[in-house]
Design a protein around this motif. Structure first.
Motif, short mmCIF file in Angstrom:
data_model
loop_
_atom_site.label_atom_id
_atom_site.label_comp_id
_atom_site.label_asym_id
_atom_site.label_seq_id
_atom_site.Cartn_x
_atom_site.Cartn_y
_atom_site.Cartn_z
N LEU A 1 46.13 58.83 39.45
CA LEU A 1 45.23 57.81 40.11
C LEU A 1 46.09 56.61 40.51
N THR A 2 45.68 56.15 41.34
CA THR A 2 46.28 54.78 41.80
C THR A 2 45.00 53.94 42.28
N ILE A 3 44.97 52.71 41.52
CA ILE A 3 44.01 51.81 41.74
C ILE A 3 44.47 50.07 41.66
N SER A 4 43.56 49.55 42.50
CA SER A 4 43.99 48.02 42.73
C SER A 4 43.16 47.03 42.49
N GLN A 5 43.20 45.91 42.24
CA GLN A 5 42.26 44.74 41.99
C GLN A 5 42.29 44.59 40.40
N THR A 6 42.66 43.23 40.27
CA THR A 6 42.80 42.90 38.63
C THR A 6 41.73 43.38 38.03
N PRO A 7 40.46 42.79 38.19
CA PRO A 7 39.56 43.24 37.22
C PRO A 7 39.31 44.60 37.12
N LEU B 1 41.97 38.43 26.15
CA LEU B 1 43.26 38.59 26.68
C LEU B 1 43.29 37.78 28.10
N VAL B 2 42.40 37.95 29.01
CA VAL B 2 42.49 37.41 30.02
C VAL B 2 42.17 35.74 29.81
N LEU B 3 41.20 35.60 28.92
CA LEU B 3 41.13 34.09 28.94
C LEU B 3 42.15 33.42 28.31
N PHE B 4 43.21 34.08 27.35
CA PHE B 4 44.16 33.45 26.88
C PHE B 4 45.20 33.04 27.97
N ILE C 1 31.86 42.47 29.32
CA ILE C 1 33.26 42.21 29.12
C ILE C 1 33.87 41.56 30.49
N ASN C 2 33.48 42.64 31.31
CA ASN C 2 34.11 42.36 32.72
C ASN C 2 33.44 41.27 33.40
N ALA C 3 32.08 40.72 33.10
CA ALA C 3 31.67 39.49 33.56
C ALA C 3 32.30 38.34 33.23
N LEU C 4 32.73 38.18 31.86
CA LEU C 4 33.57 37.43 31.07
C LEU C 4 34.94 37.07 31.44
N ALA C 5 35.48 38.37 31.89
CA ALA C 5 36.93 38.00 32.39
C ALA C 5 36.46 37.60 33.88
N LEU C 6 35.80 38.21 34.70
CA LEU C 6 35.72 37.69 36.05
C LEU C 6 35.31 36.17 36.12
N ALA D 1 36.46 34.25 33.58
CA ALA D 1 37.65 33.07 33.53
C ALA D 1 38.56 33.19 34.69
N LEU D 2 38.77 34.37 35.37
CA LEU D 2 39.58 34.56 36.50
C LEU D 2 39.16 33.55 37.88
N ASP D 3 37.68 33.46 37.83
CA ASP D 3 37.05 32.49 39.15
C ASP D 3 37.39 31.13 38.69
N GLY D 4 37.21 30.68 37.52
CA GLY D 4 37.46 29.19 37.02
C GLY D 4 38.77 28.84 36.71
N LEU D 5 39.64 29.45 35.98
CA LEU D 5 41.00 29.21 35.42
C LEU D 5 41.98 29.97 36.04
N SER D 6 41.82 30.70 37.06
CA SER D 6 42.80 31.24 37.85
C SER D 6 42.60 30.76 39.30
N ASN D 7 41.77 31.34 39.83
CA ASN D 7 41.32 31.14 41.33
C ASN D 7 41.25 29.68 41.70
N GLU D 8 40.73 28.75 40.87
CA GLU D 8 40.21 27.63 41.31
C GLU D 8 41.71 26.98 41.03
#
Length: 280
Positions: A86-92, A210-213, A126-131, A133-140
């Motif tokens: 298996l090879t996959i990409s995209q963080t979430p 872990l993502v939020l951390f 759980i994915n929604a919570l991680a997404l 966090a990634l939207d607001g505290l990583s991408n932004e």
């Protein structure tokens, strides 16, 4: 009617195969979320960021000549995870795959002494919570120093970066910290008398924690004044409690103290003194 198991299946040869993370060397970036999951789970993995020809592995995967194979589509960009065939990409996407396999989907409890083993919607919640966090505290956060174009240098967009950062610190940062405080407060109330309630979902650690951390840690590096004020202000007690709790988990603590943990620099989380603002 029973719902389909959302956990992805892969070739049998993958079951005992080591995990391989393919990511850029010399910066934590989005690969750091995946490293934290692998480190917390205590599984064997390799990381191209720490091998001599690691850059070549990344470039080979994203080369225009790579069209994938009979089982896998070619990735656009890292992070990339290889596991057996298996090879996959995209963080979430990678996080959902690993979290489902490595015990980072907490079991529900109905208030009795018995756990409810089937919570088929858990991975999506759980994915929604991680997404989020990634939207607001990583991408932004990234957009604060590159608000116009990623192809331009920061120095080419400093005026716009300052304007973006002022809005982020005043409006967006409290919005996302406030959301996660609300989530944690709700989970605490729902789990009253049922053990641990420090986590975002259910009664245990998930990959969203872990993502939020990591998002909080990076934002603390980029905007120490704003984050210090937020922590001292007392409005987000549960958020910063979660941060400290994750930080002290034995495997995470050991990882953070190791050379495997790369330093922040010219990646998502950057420090520019002129952008180190406090909310007015």
């Amino acid at each position: 009617m029973a719902l389909a198991d959302p956990t992805p299946k892969c070739e049998k040869s993958s079951e005992d195969a080591p995990y391989q993370l393919i990511y850029w060397p010399r910066l934590p970036g989005r690969g750091e979320h995946i490293r934290l999951v692998l480190e917390e789970a205590g599984v064997e993995y390799s990381d191209t960021a720490h091998i001599s020809d690691g850059m070549n592995s990344v470039l080979a995967q994203i080369d225009a000549e790579n069209v994938g194979d009979e089982l896998n589509v070619p990735p656009l960009a890292p992070p990339i995870l290889k596991h057996g065939t298996l090879t996959i990409s995209q963080t979430p996407n990678i996080l959902m795959y690993l979290g489902s396999r490595l015990g980072l989907v907490p079991k529900r409890n109905d208030g009795s002494d018995q756990e409810v083993n089937e919570d088929l919607g858990a991975v999506y919640k759980i994915n929604a919570l991680a997404l989020t966090a990634l939207d607001g505290l990583s991408n932004e956060v990234h957009d604060c120093h590159h608000p116009i174009a990623t192809s331009l240098y920061y120095e080419d967009q400093k005026e716009e970066a300052l304007r973006k950062t002022k809005d982020f610190v005043a409006n967006r940062l409290p919005k996302f910290l406030g959301y996660f405080e609300r989530v944690l407060k709700g989970n605490e109330e729902k789990r009253a008398g049922m053990g641990e309630s420090v986590w975002l979902y259910g009664g245990g650690l998930s990959w969203a924690d872990l993502v939020l951390f990591q998002c909080l840690d990076g934002t603390k590096f980029a905007f120490p004044k704003a984050m210090s004020a937020a922590e001292k202000g007392g409005k987000y007690v549960r958020v910063f409690e979660l941060y400290e709790t994750v930080k002290e988990r034995p495997r995470i603590k050991a990882y953070l103290a190791s050379e495997r943990r790369q330093k922040y620099g010219y990646g998502i989380y950057r420090y520019y003194e002129e952008l180190d603002l406090s909310a007015e």
